[in-house]
Design a protein around this motif. Structure first.
Motif: not given
Length: 256
Positions: A78-80, A118
């Motif tokens: 969920r992190r770019f 993400a």
């Protein structure tokens, strides 16, 4: 009562545990959904548990999708991550191929691709990363449809490349006026009230619209609805949504 030809696929993210750690109730969800977005090991999932989830999906007659993601187990994908396009293409090919091999070992096969977290959100507007994901599917198997937000950059690029796309909506997520999802970091981004989720699902499928967080009515025309397996009360939500749709004459069936 809706038209008898109204139909929709229900999908959920599954296989997202790791080792002894489990997230959600995959087997219960497989009794409800028609498509399973199964993790590919980059954000969650270990080979043994993924094989078990694939076997359960095959037994239930549920379509298997490759839930490809950034290599980000700590952040649950969920992190770019600013990954070079060539590297991202290779990462996606690797994940689809790995899951397809696991699925084939239990009598199934990957029948579509749905990016996770993400990566899903970034390729809705990030052109180079969207192209990298499309290039991966084209290089591996042009017959695999790509799930995504309708009108997104990834959908447009996929269609330009000759890939089939499946328009997706989210009954348990809040929307912005532009049709994008409210980031999970913001309050109210995840909807947990069963009645609200059911009402939104029905409105999306039948009336092709959803109310955004500012009250704007946004047009949507989903072929598939996502019900997140890690949302609190996920199984109860899924059962209620499926029942609500069928009571209104909607056929719940897999796309692929």
């Amino acid at each position: 009562m809706t038209s008898s030809d109204t139909r929709v696929d229900l999908n959920a993210d599954l296989g997202e545990g790791y080792g002894v750690w489990r997230l959600g109730d995959d087997h219960a969800m497989l009794e409800v959904v028609t498509s399973a977005n199964i993790a590919c090991g980059f954000h969650a999932g270990d080979p043994t548990s993924l094989r078990g989830t694939c076997a359960a999906a095959v037994s239930a007659g549920v379509a298997i999708g490759a839930q490809v993601s950034y290599p980000d187990r700590v952040g649950f994908g969920r992190r770019f991550l600013d990954i070079a396009p060539g590297d991202l293409t290779a990462d996606v090919i690797y994940q689809i191929g790995a899951l397809d091999g696991i699925a084939r070992s239990v009598g199934g096969a990957v029948s579509y691709v749905k990016p996770h977290g993400a990566l899903y959100n970034s390729i809705a507007s990030h052109r180079s990363q969207a192209q990298a994901v499309v290039d991966a599917v084209v290089a591996l198997n042009r017959d695999l449809p790509l799930y995504g937000l309708p009108g997104s950059v990834s959908a447009r690029l996929a269609e330009a490349a000759g890939l089939a796309t499946v328009a997706e909506a989210f009954a348990d997520r809040a929307y912005r006026p532009d049709g994008s999802l409210v980031p999970r970091s913001e309050p109210g981004s995840v909807i947990t009230d069963t009645a609200t989720i059911c009402a939104r699902a029905l409105r999306m499928v039948v009336d092709h619209e959803v109310v955004a967080d500012d009250g704007t009515v946004v047009a949507v025309a989903p072929s598939t609805l996502c019900l997140h397996g890690d949302t609190p009360g996920a199984v109860e939500h899924a059962r209620a949504v499926a029942a609500t749709l069928r009571e209104e004459g909607v056929t719940v069936a897999r796309v692929t």
